[in-house]
Design a protein around this motif. Structure first.
Motif, PDB file in Angstrom:
ATOM      1  N   THR A 325     -19.814  60.830-126.551  1.00 28.45           N
ATOM      2  CA  THR A 325     -19.624  62.210-126.096  1.00 28.45           C
ATOM      3  C   THR A 325     -20.745  63.104-126.622  1.00 28.45           C
ATOM      4  O   THR A 325     -21.320  63.915-125.885  1.00 28.45           O
ATOM      5  CB  THR A 325     -18.259  62.750-126.571  1.00 28.45           C
ATOM      6  OG1 THR A 325     -17.219  61.973-125.977  1.00 28.45           O
ATOM      7  CG2 THR A 325     -18.080  64.208-126.188  1.00 28.45           C
ATOM      8  N   LYS A 326     -21.068  62.934-127.906  1.00 23.82           N
ATOM      9  CA  LYS A 326     -22.152  63.735-128.496  1.00 23.82           C
ATOM     10  C   LYS A 326     -23.508  63.328-127.917  1.00 23.82           C
ATOM     11  O   LYS A 326     -24.333  64.191-127.582  1.00 23.82           O
ATOM     12  CB  LYS A 326     -22.159  63.567-130.013  1.00 23.82           C
ATOM     13  CG  LYS A 326     -23.263  64.340-130.716  1.00 23.82           C
ATOM     14  CD  LYS A 326     -23.239  64.136-132.226  1.00 23.82           C
ATOM     15  CE  LYS A 326     -22.072  64.827-132.858  1.00 23.82           C
ATOM     16  NZ  LYS A 326     -22.138  64.797-134.353  1.00 23.82           N
ATOM     17  N   VAL A 327     -23.727  62.021-127.799  1.00 25.48           N
ATOM     18  CA  VAL A 327     -24.985  61.531-127.234  1.00 25.48           C
ATOM     19  C   VAL A 327     -25.173  62.067-125.820  1.00 25.48           C
ATOM     20  O   VAL A 327     -26.280  62.447-125.411  1.00 25.48           O
ATOM     21  CB  VAL A 327     -25.015  59.985-127.226  1.00 25.48           C
ATOM     22  CG1 VAL A 327     -26.241  59.471-126.479  1.00 25.48           C
ATOM     23  CG2 VAL A 327     -25.014  59.455-128.651  1.00 25.48           C
ATOM     24  N   ASN A 328     -24.080  62.145-125.058  1.00 24.20           N
ATOM     25  CA  ASN A 328     -24.156  62.613-123.678  1.00 24.20           C
ATOM     26  C   ASN A 328     -24.515  64.092-123.586  1.00 24.20           C
ATOM     27  O   ASN A 328     -25.221  64.516-122.675  1.00 24.20           O
ATOM     28  CB  ASN A 328     -22.828  62.363-122.972  1.00 24.20           C
ATOM     29  CG  ASN A 328     -22.896  62.677-121.493  1.00 24.20           C
ATOM     30  OD1 ASN A 328     -23.794  62.220-120.790  1.00 24.20           O
ATOM     31  ND2 ASN A 328     -21.969  63.478-121.017  1.00 24.20           N
ATOM     32  N   VAL A 329     -24.023  64.873-124.538  1.00 23.41           N
ATOM     33  CA  VAL A 329     -24.399  66.301-124.571  1.00 23.41           C
ATOM     34  C   VAL A 329     -25.908  66.434-124.736  1.00 23.41           C
ATOM     35  O   VAL A 329     -26.575  67.166-123.991  1.00 23.41           O
ATOM     36  CB  VAL A 329     -23.657  67.028-125.713  1.00 23.41           C
ATOM     37  CG1 VAL A 329     -24.247  68.422-125.939  1.00 23.41           C
ATOM     38  CG2 VAL A 329     -22.175  67.154-125.392  1.00 23.41           C
ATOM     39  N   PHE A 330     -26.461  65.717-125.700  1.00 24.86           N
ATOM     40  CA  PHE A 330     -27.915  65.771-125.917  1.00 24.86           C
ATOM     41  C   PHE A 330     -28.669  65.192-124.720  1.00 24.86           C
ATOM     42  O   PHE A 330     -29.752  65.666-124.372  1.00 24.86           O
ATOM     43  CB  PHE A 330     -28.284  65.023-127.190  1.00 24.86           C
ATOM     44  CG  PHE A 330     -27.902  65.741-128.456  1.00 24.86           C
ATOM     45  CD1 PHE A 330     -28.226  67.071-128.626  1.00 24.86           C
ATOM     46  CD2 PHE A 330     -27.206  65.089-129.468  1.00 24.86           C
ATOM     47  CE1 PHE A 330     -27.881  67.755-129.790  1.00 24.86           C
ATOM     48  CE2 PHE A 330     -26.858  65.757-130.630  1.00 24.86           C
ATOM     49  CZ  PHE A 330     -27.188  67.096-130.795  1.00 24.86           C
ATOM     50  N   SER A 331     -28.093  64.171-124.076  1.00 23.19           N
ATOM     51  CA  SER A 331     -28.735  63.580-122.902  1.00 23.19           C
ATOM     52  C   SER A 331     -28.870  64.609-121.782  1.00 23.19           C
ATOM     53  O   SER A 331     -29.919  64.703-121.134  1.00 23.19           O
ATOM     54  CB  SER A 331     -27.929  62.376-122.417  1.00 23.19           C
ATOM     55  OG  SER A 331     -28.494  61.829-121.238  1.00 23.19           O
ATOM     56  N   SER A 332     -27.827  65.406-121.554  1.00 23.88           N
ATOM     57  CA  SER A 332     -27.885  66.438-120.512  1.00 23.88           C
ATOM     58  C   SER A 332     -28.877  67.540-120.885  1.00 23.88           C
ATOM     59  O   SER A 332     -29.604  68.054-120.028  1.00 23.88           O
ATOM     60  CB  SER A 332     -26.496  67.033-120.277  1.00 23.88           C
ATOM     61  OG  SER A 332     -25.628  66.071-119.723  1.00 23.88           O
ATOM     62  N   MET A 333     -28.915  67.899-122.165  1.00 15.28           N
ATOM     63  CA  MET A 333     -29.875  68.904-122.617  1.00 15.28           C
ATOM     64  C   MET A 333     -31.305  68.399-122.411  1.00 15.28           C
ATOM     65  O   MET A 333     -32.188  69.135-121.939  1.00 15.28           O
ATOM     66  CB  MET A 333     -29.632  69.227-124.089  1.00 15.28           C
ATOM     67  CG  MET A 333     -28.285  69.877-124.374  1.00 15.28           C
ATOM     68  SD  MET A 333     -27.815  69.801-126.121  1.00 15.28           S
ATOM     69  CE  MET A 333     -29.007  70.924-126.847  1.00 15.28           C
ATOM     70  N   ASN A 334     -31.523  67.129-122.752  1.00 15.73           N
ATOM     71  CA  ASN A 334     -32.858  66.545-122.586  1.00 15.73           C
ATOM     72  C   ASN A 334     -33.251  66.464-121.120  1.00 15.73           C
ATOM     73  O   ASN A 334     -34.428  66.618-120.770  1.00 15.73           O
ATOM     74  CB  ASN A 334     -32.898  65.153-123.214  1.00 15.73           C
ATOM     75  CG  ASN A 334     -32.739  65.198-124.720  1.00 15.73           C
ATOM     76  OD1 ASN A 334     -32.937  66.245-125.340  1.00 15.73           O
ATOM     77  ND2 ASN A 334     -32.365  64.081-125.311  1.00 15.73           N
ATOM     78  N   PHE A 335     -32.268  66.192-120.255  1.00 17.44           N
ATOM     79  CA  PHE A 335     -32.537  66.122-118.822  1.00 17.44           C
ATOM     80  C   PHE A 335     -33.090  67.451-118.316  1.00 17.44           C
ATOM     81  O   PHE A 335     -34.062  67.490-117.550  1.00 17.44           O
ATOM     82  CB  PHE A 335     -31.245  65.760-118.077  1.00 17.44           C
ATOM     83  CG  PHE A 335     -31.459  65.320-116.658  1.00 17.44           C
ATOM     84  CD1 PHE A 335     -31.487  63.975-116.321  1.00 17.44           C
ATOM     85  CD2 PHE A 335     -31.638  66.252-115.645  1.00 17.44           C
ATOM     86  CE1 PHE A 335     -31.690  63.566-115.011  1.00 17.44           C
ATOM     87  CE2 PHE A 335     -31.834  65.860-114.335  1.00 17.44           C
ATOM     88  CZ  PHE A 335     -31.865  64.508-114.014  1.00 17.44           C
ATOM     89  N   LEU A 336     -32.479  68.543-118.762  1.00 19.37           N
ATOM     90  CA  LEU A 336     -32.941  69.873-118.346  1.00 19.37           C
ATOM     91  C   LEU A 336     -34.363  70.135-118.842  1.00 19.37           C
ATOM     92  O   LEU A 336     -35.203  70.668-118.112  1.00 19.37           O
ATOM     93  CB  LEU A 336     -31.993  70.943-118.897  1.00 19.37           C
ATOM     94  CG  LEU A 336     -30.554  70.915-118.392  1.00 19.37           C
ATOM     95  CD1 LEU A 336     -29.715  71.954-119.120  1.00 19.37           C
ATOM     96  CD2 LEU A 336     -30.501  71.142-116.890  1.00 19.37           C
ATOM     97  N   LEU A 337     -34.623  69.746-120.082  1.00 20.95           N
ATOM     98  CA  LEU A 337     -35.944  69.984-120.660  1.00 20.95           C
ATOM     99  C   LEU A 337     -37.018  69.105-120.027  1.00 20.95           C
ATOM    100  O   LEU A 337     -38.193  69.455-119.999  1.00 20.95           O
ATOM    101  CB  LEU A 337     -35.897  69.723-122.170  1.00 20.95           C
ATOM    102  CG  LEU A 337     -35.112  70.745-122.991  1.00 20.95           C
ATOM    103  CD1 LEU A 337     -34.828  70.205-124.384  1.00 20.95           C
ATOM    104  CD2 LEU A 337     -35.860  72.065-123.070  1.00 20.95           C
ATOM    105  N   LYS A 338     -36.596  67.968-119.514  1.00 21.05           N
ATOM    106  CA  LYS A 338     -37.556  67.030-118.934  1.00 21.05           C
ATOM    107  C   LYS A 338     -37.852  67.325-117.479  1.00 21.05           C
ATOM    108  O   LYS A 338     -38.989  67.181-117.024  1.00 21.05           O
ATOM    109  CB  LYS A 338     -37.021  65.598-119.073  1.00 21.05           C
ATOM    110  CG  LYS A 338     -37.985  64.521-118.603  1.00 21.05           C
ATOM    111  CD  LYS A 338     -37.428  63.134-118.888  1.00 21.05           C
ATOM    112  CE  LYS A 338     -38.412  62.044-118.469  1.00 21.05           C
ATOM    113  NZ  LYS A 338     -37.885  60.682-118.751  1.00 21.05           N
ATOM    114  N   TYR A 339     -36.831  67.757-116.731  1.00 24.59           N
ATOM    115  CA  TYR A 339     -36.973  67.809-115.276  1.00 24.59           C
ATOM    116  C   TYR A 339     -36.966  69.208-114.661  1.00 24.59           C
ATOM    117  O   TYR A 339     -36.894  69.335-113.445  1.00 24.59           O
ATOM    118  CB  TYR A 339     -35.868  66.972-114.622  1.00 24.59           C
ATOM    119  CG  TYR A 339     -36.009  65.490-114.874  1.00 24.59           C
ATOM    120  CD1 TYR A 339     -37.128  64.792-114.439  1.00 24.59           C
ATOM    121  CD2 TYR A 339     -35.031  64.787-115.565  1.00 24.59           C
ATOM    122  CE1 TYR A 339     -37.271  63.436-114.671  1.00 24.59           C
ATOM    123  CE2 TYR A 339     -35.161  63.425-115.798  1.00 24.59           C
ATOM    124  CZ  TYR A 339     -36.280  62.758-115.347  1.00 24.59           C
ATOM    125  OH  TYR A 339     -36.416  61.420-115.575  1.00 24.59           O
TER     126      TYR A 339
END
Length: 633
Positions: A325-339
Motif C-alpha cells: 500500500t505504501k509502495v503503491n502511493v510512492f509509485s503513483s507519485m513517481n508516475f506523475l513526476l515521470k510522465y
C-alpha cells in the motif's frame, strides 16, 4: 473544559491534570446501551441523546477491546477506562498551551478511575500514546475553529479566493483529518448561496487528492472539507497505471487552470485492489488478463513484487499487502513526476508539492508520508508522456544503425509491456506509413516460428519498421538456407541491422513432431516436405535426449529441444554465412536467442550461442543446399 484547564495550568500554576472516571457511570452505561442497540444511527432529539451518541466512539472501542462474547456490563466497565484515555487524548490534541507544558515537563496529565464501592482510586498513569500526540498541530478544539477565512469568502472556496500556498494546504488537510479522527468535524451543510457562489465564481480547490475508490469514506469527509476545497480523483488502487490520460490530464488541469498547489496521493489500509494484486503476484504464472479488473491487478502486481523484495522472503500476505500500500502511493507519485512535464515543471519551480499518505480505516487518521524519496532524481531526468499516450516514431533510413545492446534492451522492454498488458505500439497513422515508404532501418532481424500464435511484433510491442521478421515452422535455417541466410545477409548488410534474434517458443508443434518421430524410431524416406522438416530437426532432439538422459519423458525432451534448436539455428548462421560471421567477429553484429512462453507471454533471453567463439574462429562453409547447386553449376 479546555479553556478552564488552560486557565488552571497557566494563570493559577496547577501542575497536574487528573482525568477521573468512575465505576457504574450512568453516562457511559447509557452510551454503551445506545451503541449496542442502535441498528441505524438516528438524529439526536436532545442534548443528552447527542452526548450519548458522541460517546459512541468510546463504546465502539470498548467493544473491540472486550472481544466477542463480552456482556454489556463488561463492555461498560471497559468503556469507563477508554473514556478516561479519550479525554486525556483530546487535551493533548487540541490545546497548544497544555501540550507545550507537558512537552516541557511543567505539567502532567494523569488518568484514574474512582471505585464507588470501595472509595479508592485506580491511578492509570500517563496516556500510552502521549509521545505521539505531542506532535499534534491543532491549537484549539475543533468546535472553536473559525471557518470563515479558511472556507473562503462565500463559506466555500471559489474562484473569488486566492490560491492557498502548498504548505498551508497541507496544514489544512492535517487539521481537517484531525477533526475527523476526533469525531469533531466543523464542515457544515451547503447552503443555497454557497452552491450559487460555486457556480458563478468557479472553483479554486486548495488540494488535488488521488484516492482509492475502496476507501469506504468520502475523501472530503476524511479531511472535513467543504465543497470546493478539494479536487478529488478516485479509482481502485489510487493508481495512474491504467488511466494515465484521465488521471494525469485531470491533475494537470487542476494544478494548471485551477491553481491548486498541492497533490496528495492517498492510499488506505485493507485496500481490496492491493490485496488482490498481492495474491496475483504470489500466485505467479502470469497470463493474459481476461477482464479489465485482471489487467488492473496484474499492473499493480509490480508494486507487490517491489514490496516483496523490500521485505524479503518469509513475509506474510497481510504484511506484504500492508507494505505494498505504501509502495503503491510512492509509485503513483513517481508516475506523475515521470510522465507529466507540466506537473514536473511546477514542482521544479516550487509552485507545487506532491505528498503521499495512508488513510487508516480503523482509526480514521491519515499517516502523512511526505514526498517521494525519488523526487529529486525524477525531476532531473528527462520526462515523457504516459505510456498509453506516447505515439512512437517509426525507424527509417534517416536513422543511424542501432547498437546491438540498445536493440536488445528495446526487445526486453517491449516484451515486458506486452506481458503486463500495457503496450504502447499499434497507433499507426498515415504519416508513419508514408515515412516507411521512403525506406526501412530495422533495429533487429528476428527469426521466429510460424507456430508462435502471436505476431512477433506484438510480442515485443514493436512499431512497423522496428523489426525485420522471418518465420517458418521450427524457426530453423535447415531447409531454407538460401532464403533465410540470404535475407539475414541483406538485413545486416544494406539495411545495417546490428542484432539478429532467434526466437523459439514453448509447445512448438514442429519440435513436438520431430521429438515424436525421433523417439518412435521413424527413419523412412520422407514423402512430404513436412516429414523432411521433422527429420531434419531430429539431430536437435537427439542432442536434447542425450543431455537429459534416457529417463526423460517425451514432453521433457521436446521442451529442452526448443532451447537447443534456438542455439542450433544461431550456430547454422555462424557456420554457413561468411558475411554474418565476419560482422560478429568484428563486433558489428550480435546474434542472440530466446524462448517465448505461450502461457505467460514472457521471453526468456538466452544470450549468445555457447559455441559462438569456436564457430567464429573456424573456417566457414557453404550452406549444404547451396553447395549442391554450386557443384551442379
Amino acid at each position: 473544559m479546555v479553556g478552564s484547564l488552560e486557565f488552571a495550568t497557566g494563570k493559577l500554576g496547577s501542575r497536574l491534570i487528573l482525568v477521573l472516571g468512575h465505576t457504574n457511570c450512568g453516562a457511559i452505561a447509557g452510551a454503551t446501551k445506545t451503541y449496542l442497540e442502535a441498528k441505524v444511527p438516528q438524529k439526536a432529539g436532545s442534548a443528552l441523546q447527542g452526548l450519548l451518541q458522541d460517546l459512541g466512539a468510546v463504546a465502539e472501542q470498548a467493544v473491540q477491546e472486550a472481544g466477542p462474547g463480552a456482556s454489556a456490563d463488561e463492555v461498560t466497565a471497559r468503556a469507563v477506562k477508554v473514556n478516561v484515555y479519550h479525554t486525556m487524548s483530546f487535551l493533548l490534541r487540541f490545546s497548544e498551551s497544555i501540550r507545550s507544558a507537558v512537552r516541557e515537563g511543567t505539567v502532567q496529565i494523569q488518568g484514574g478511575i474512582y471505585n464507588l464501592e470501595t472509595g479508592s482510586v485506580d491511578f492509570l498513569g500517563a496516556l500510552p500514546t502521549q509521545t505521539e500526540l505531542l506532535d499534534s498541530t491543532m491549537a484549539i478544539p475543533p468546535s472553536m475553529v473559525e471557518a470563515g477565512e479558511a472556507r473562503g469568502k462565500h463559506g466555500v472556496r471559489t474562484g473569488a479566493d486566492s490560491a492557498v500556498p502548498k504548505d498551508v494546504a497541507l496544514k489544512m488537510l492535517k487539521a481537517g483529518n484531525e477533526r475527523f479522527a476526533a469525531g469533531a468535524p466543523t464542515a457544515t451543510q451547503t447552503s443555497g448561496p454557497m452552491r450559487k457562489a460555486l457556480v458563478q465564481c468557479g472553483q479554486a480547490p486548495h488540494s488535488a487528492i488521488l484516492g482509492c475508490a475502496d476507501s469506504r469514506v468520502p475523501v472530503d469527509t476524511v479531511f472535513d472539507a467543504m465543497p470546493g476545497e478539494l479536487f478529488v480523483l478516485r479509482n481502485a488502487g489510487n493508481t495512474c497505471t491504467h488511466a494515465e490520460g484521465s488521471m494525469v490530464g485531470s491533475l494537470e488541469f487542476c494544478t494548471g487552470k485551477l491553481g491548486s498547489r498541492l497533490i496528495l496521493v492517498l492510499g488506505h489500509t485493507k485496500c481490496g485492489a492491493i490485496a488482490g494484486a498481492t495474491q496475483t503476484f504470489q500466485a505467479g504464472g502470469e497470463k493474459a488478463p481476461g477482464s479489465a479488473l485482471e489487467g488492473l491487478l496484474q499492473g499493480l502486481s509490480v508494486v507487490a513484487k517491489e514490496a516483496s523484495e523490500e521485505l524479503g522472503p518469509g513475509a506474510l500476505q497481510e504484511e506484504l499487502a500492508a507494505h505494498a500500500t505504501k509502495v503503491n502511493v510512492f509509485s503513483s507519485m513517481n508516475f506523475l513526476l515521470k510522465y507529466s512535464e507540466p506537473i514536473r515543471e511546477l514542482v521544479r519551480k516550487g509552485d507545487l508539492d506532491i505528498q503521499g499518505g495512508i488513510y487508516h480505516l480503523e482509526t480514521g487518521r491519515v499517516e502523512f508520508l511526505g514526498r517521494s524519496p525519488q523526487q529529486a532524481e525524477l525531476l532531473a531526468a528527462e520526462g515523457t508522456l504516459p505510456p498509453s499516450m506516447a505515439l512512437g516514431t517509426v525507424r527509417t533510413t534517416s536513422d543511424g544503425p542501432m547498437a546491438p545492446q540498445a536493440a536488445l534492451k528495446l526487445l526486453k522492454v517491449g516484451n515486458e509491456r506486452f506481458v503486463v498488458g500495457a503496450p504502447k505500439a499499434g497507433k499507426v497513422h498515415s504519416s508513419m506509413r508514408e515515412t516507411l515508404a521512403t525506406g526501412q532501418a530495422p533495429h533487429t532481424a528476428l527469426v521466429g516460428c510460424a507456430d508462435s500464435r502471436v505476431p512477433l511484433e506484438t510480442v515485443f510491442d514493436a512499431l512497423p519498421g522496428d523489426l525485420f521478421v522471418l518465420r517458418n515452422a521450427g524457426n530453423t535455417c535447415t531447409h531454407a538456407e538460401g532464403s533465410v541466410l540470404g535475407s539475414l545477409e541483406f538485413c545486416t548488410g544494406p539495411l545495417k541491422t546490428r542484432l539478429i534474434f532467434v526466437l523459439g517458443h514453448t509447445s512448438c508443434g514442429a519440435i513436438k513432431g520431430a521429438t515424436s518421430a525421433f523417439l518412435s524410431g521413424q527413419k523412412k524416406k520422407a514423402p512430404q516436405a513436412l516429414d523432411a522438416l521433422l527429420q531434419g530437426l531430429g539431430s536437435v532432439v537427439s542432442d536434447a535426449q542425450k543431455e537429459l538422459g534416457k529417463k526423460a519423458t517425451e514432453e521433457q525432451v521436446a521442451a529442452h529441444a526448443v532451447k537447443l534448436n534456438v542455439f542450433h539455428t544461431m550456430n547454422f548462421m555462424l557456420k554457413y554465412s561468411e558475411p554474418i560471421r565476419q560482422k560478429v567477429r568484428s563486433g558489428e553484429l550480435e546474434i542472440q536467442g530466446g524462448v517465448y512462453d505461450l502461457q505467460t507471454g514472457r521471453v526468456e533471453f538466452l544470450g549468445a550461442s555457447p559455441s559462438q567463439a569456436k564457430l567464429v574462429a573456424a573456417e566457414g562453409a557453404v550452406a549444404p543446399s547451396l553447395k549442391s547447386k554450386m557443384q551442379g553449376a
